[in-house]
Design a protein around this motif. Structure first.
Motif, mmCIF file in Angstrom:
data_model
loop_
_atom_site.group_PDB
_atom_site.id
_atom_site.type_symbol
_atom_site.label_atom_id
_atom_site.label_comp_id
_atom_site.label_asym_id
_atom_site.label_seq_id
_atom_site.Cartn_x
_atom_site.Cartn_y
_atom_site.Cartn_z
ATOM 1 N N GLU A 134 4.143 -86.661 15.876
ATOM 2 C CA GLU A 134 5.339 -86.243 15.148
ATOM 3 C C GLU A 134 6.339 -87.396 15.045
ATOM 4 O OE1 GLU A 134 7.180 -82.750 16.726
ATOM 5 O OE2 GLU A 134 5.257 -81.730 17.059
ATOM 6 N N LYS A 135 7.022 -87.477 13.905
ATOM 7 C CA LYS A 135 8.056 -88.494 13.731
ATOM 8 C C LYS A 135 9.378 -87.900 14.232
ATOM 9 C CE LYS A 135 5.955 -91.244 10.108
ATOM 10 N NZ LYS A 135 6.144 -91.958 8.820
ATOM 11 N N THR A 136 9.545 -87.991 15.546
ATOM 12 C CA THR A 136 10.676 -87.324 16.183
ATOM 13 C C THR A 136 11.878 -88.239 16.333
ATOM 14 O OG1 THR A 136 9.033 -86.077 17.469
ATOM 15 C CG2 THR A 136 11.337 -85.815 18.080
ATOM 16 N N PHE A 179 15.319 -88.027 14.169
ATOM 17 C CA PHE A 179 16.483 -88.639 14.801
ATOM 18 C C PHE A 179 16.348 -90.157 14.725
ATOM 19 C CE2 PHE A 179 15.703 -84.598 16.933
ATOM 20 C CZ PHE A 179 16.944 -83.989 16.895
ATOM 21 N N GLY A 180 17.440 -90.824 14.361
ATOM 22 C CA GLY A 180 17.464 -92.285 14.322
ATOM 23 C C GLY A 180 18.579 -92.823 15.198
ATOM 24 N N ILE A 181 18.229 -93.740 16.110
ATOM 25 C CA ILE A 181 19.203 -94.347 17.023
ATOM 26 C C ILE A 181 19.158 -95.852 16.811
ATOM 27 C CG2 ILE A 181 19.875 -94.706 19.426
ATOM 28 C CD1 ILE A 181 18.343 -92.086 20.073
ATOM 29 N N GLN A 182 20.275 -96.440 16.451
ATOM 30 C CA GLN A 182 20.347 -97.878 16.232
ATOM 31 C C GLN A 182 21.301 -98.512 17.232
ATOM 32 O OE1 GLN A 182 22.171 -99.086 12.563
ATOM 33 N NE2 GLN A 182 21.637 -101.237 12.821
ATOM 34 N N GLU A 212 18.433 -87.599 5.423
ATOM 35 C CA GLU A 212 18.495 -86.374 6.211
ATOM 36 C C GLU A 212 18.033 -86.526 7.656
ATOM 37 O OE1 GLU A 212 16.494 -83.366 3.936
ATOM 38 O OE2 GLU A 212 18.156 -83.187 2.527
ATOM 39 N N ALA A 213 18.121 -87.736 8.192
ATOM 40 C CA ALA A 213 17.907 -87.923 9.626
ATOM 41 C C ALA A 213 19.240 -87.737 10.349
ATOM 42 C CB ALA A 213 17.352 -89.313 9.916
ATOM 43 N N GLU A 214 19.180 -87.321 11.608
ATOM 44 C CA GLU A 214 20.362 -87.318 12.469
ATOM 45 C C GLU A 214 20.504 -88.743 13.004
ATOM 46 O OE1 GLU A 214 22.324 -84.902 12.669
ATOM 47 O OE2 GLU A 214 21.202 -83.059 12.275
ATOM 48 N N ALA A 215 21.472 -89.507 12.465
ATOM 49 C CA ALA A 215 21.547 -90.944 12.733
ATOM 50 C C ALA A 215 22.758 -91.294 13.590
ATOM 51 C CB ALA A 215 21.608 -91.707 11.415
ATOM 52 N N PHE A 216 22.528 -92.190 14.565
ATOM 53 C CA PHE A 216 23.574 -92.598 15.492
ATOM 54 C C PHE A 216 23.494 -94.109 15.704
ATOM 55 C CE2 PHE A 216 21.700 -88.524 16.637
ATOM 56 C CZ PHE A 216 22.788 -87.664 16.541
ATOM 57 N N ALA A 219 7.291 -84.579 25.754
ATOM 58 C CA ALA A 219 6.879 -83.251 25.275
ATOM 59 C C ALA A 219 5.701 -83.367 24.306
ATOM 60 C CB ALA A 219 8.053 -82.557 24.594
ATOM 61 N N ASP A 220 4.827 -82.379 24.347
ATOM 62 C CA ASP A 220 3.614 -82.377 23.522
ATOM 63 C C ASP A 220 3.956 -82.549 22.042
ATOM 64 O OD1 ASP A 220 2.101 -81.996 25.769
ATOM 65 O OD2 ASP A 220 1.802 -79.839 25.472
ATOM 66 N N GLY A 221 3.273 -83.494 21.434
ATOM 67 C CA GLY A 221 3.407 -83.713 20.002
ATOM 68 C C GLY A 221 4.570 -84.604 19.613
ATOM 69 N N LYS A 222 5.602 -84.702 20.449
ATOM 70 C CA LYS A 222 6.792 -85.464 20.090
ATOM 71 C C LYS A 222 6.489 -86.964 20.087
ATOM 72 C CE LYS A 222 9.342 -81.745 19.965
ATOM 73 N NZ LYS A 222 9.804 -81.179 18.668
ATOM 74 N N GLY A 223 6.866 -87.645 19.024
ATOM 75 C CA GLY A 223 6.604 -89.071 18.900
ATOM 76 C C GLY A 223 7.876 -89.898 18.925
ATOM 77 N N ILE A 224 7.834 -91.002 19.649
ATOM 78 C CA ILE A 224 8.975 -91.920 19.764
ATOM 79 C C ILE A 224 8.520 -93.306 19.330
ATOM 80 C CG2 ILE A 224 10.732 -92.901 21.291
ATOM 81 C CD1 ILE A 224 10.104 -90.567 23.238
ATOM 82 N N LEU A 225 9.286 -93.939 18.457
ATOM 83 C CA LEU A 225 9.026 -95.312 18.026
ATOM 84 C C LEU A 225 10.221 -96.172 18.411
ATOM 85 C CD1 LEU A 225 7.548 -97.559 16.402
ATOM 86 C CD2 LEU A 225 8.696 -96.659 14.347
#
Length: 308
Positions: free
Chosen positions: A28-30, A124-127, A183-187, A65-71
């Motif tokens: 998932e693109k989490t 979610f996007g974190i910069q 439409e990402a939650e960006a921070f 968590a199952d399925g959750k993906g982090i890049l």
């Protein structure tokens, strides 16, 4: 952990330009975490390296968590880092003013497009970003005020301040703004320093991200709770500017509480040592930003205050 090239450009005279990413968890693109896009953002790269180290440990322990993906992408501009130049080495353009990019445009437009095509669909996007002015700043989460911002989510990082940035024309070409438009939650997270590694501030930033990932159900983690964040809008900041150029001598630090009339900084004549200006606080407040270079130019905002 899976390492891969997110984007690559073939080079004629040196090694290829590569943007590396590190993937954790499922498909998932989490959550996407973006580090440095400017050549002097060493703190931002360092913070991402520590997040990668912690996520690798948690993945081995089965805490994602199952399925959750982090890049995690530690650096989007390695060429400029290699030569210690803040912006793109050829034409001095800023990759973080090129989003969403253009695949047939100038080099920095192509890089921005290549990165954005890979990360635009994350939930979610974190910069980890830096100010356009040289200085130290109080740890904070920033969001563009586009109508899509979510203040309550931003508070989950547990950093002292949540800042709502009223977009200026050039902000519309930043990663944070375009993430929100897609439409990402960006921070955007600011971690005190830029060109020097501050390990204490880096630990706070790493804990804030892990705390956030835990609260949105991506990590099974219990740790740093942090602050009850205060929400501030960008027009509320009070800018204190220099009347003249000279050596900058600061008398306070970012995050410090000051009183009305308190001495904040001096501007000195470089040749005679004469005090050319004393900068006094016009009100009671918190130092949000303070200039940290030796020279200051005339009419430059060297201190930003949060009132109250």
């Amino acid at each position: 952990m899976r390492e891969e090239n997110i984007y690559e450009i073939k080079a004629l005279y040196r090694d290829n330009f590569r943007v590396k990413g590190y993937r954790f968890g499922g498909q998932e693109k989490t959550v996407c975490i973006m580090g440095s896009m400017r050549g002097n953002e060493y703190q931002q790269i360092y913070v991402c390296s520590q997040i990668i180290r912690r996520l690798r440990e948690m993945e081995q322990k089965g805490r994602i968590a199952d399925g959750k993906g982090i890049l995690v992408i530690p650096c989007g501009n390695p060429y400029s880092v290699n030569i210690k130049k803040r912006f793109w080495s050829i034409d001095n353009t800023d990759i973080n003013r090129m989003f969403p990019g253009y695949h047939e445009g100038e080099t920095t437009q192509r890089i921005a497009n290549g990165i954005f095509q890979e990360i635009k669909n994350y939930e979610f996007g974190i910069q980890f970003a830096s100010f356009y002015m040289p200085g130290n700043f109080v740890p904070q989460v920033r969001m563009m005020k586009t109508g899509n911002e979510n203040v309550e989510l931003a508070k989950k990082f547990g950093l002292p301040y949540v800042v709502l940035q009223h977009p200026r024309p050039f902000d519309t070409a930043t990663l944070n703004y375009n993430w929100q438009i897609w439409e990402a939650e960006a921070f955007s997270l600011y971690s005190s320093s830029t060109s020097a590694i501050d390990k204490a501030a880096a630990r706070q930033a790493v804990d804030a991200v892990l705390n956030f990932l835990s609260k949105i159900g991506v990590l099974n983690y219990s740790g740093y709770e942090g602050y009850i964040s205060r929400v501030v809008e960008s027009p509320d900041f009070v800018n204190l500017r220099t009347d003249c150029a000279g050596f900058f001598e600061g008398a306070i630090e970012a995050g410090e509480k000051v009183e009305e009339g308190q001495l904040l900084a001096r501007i000195l004549d470089p040749y005679t040592g004469e005090i050319k200006q004393e900068i006094l606080s016009p009100l009671e407040g918190i130092i949000a930003f303070v200039h940290n270079e030796t020279l200051a130019y005339q009419n430059t905002a060297v201190i930003k205050l949060i009132p109250g």
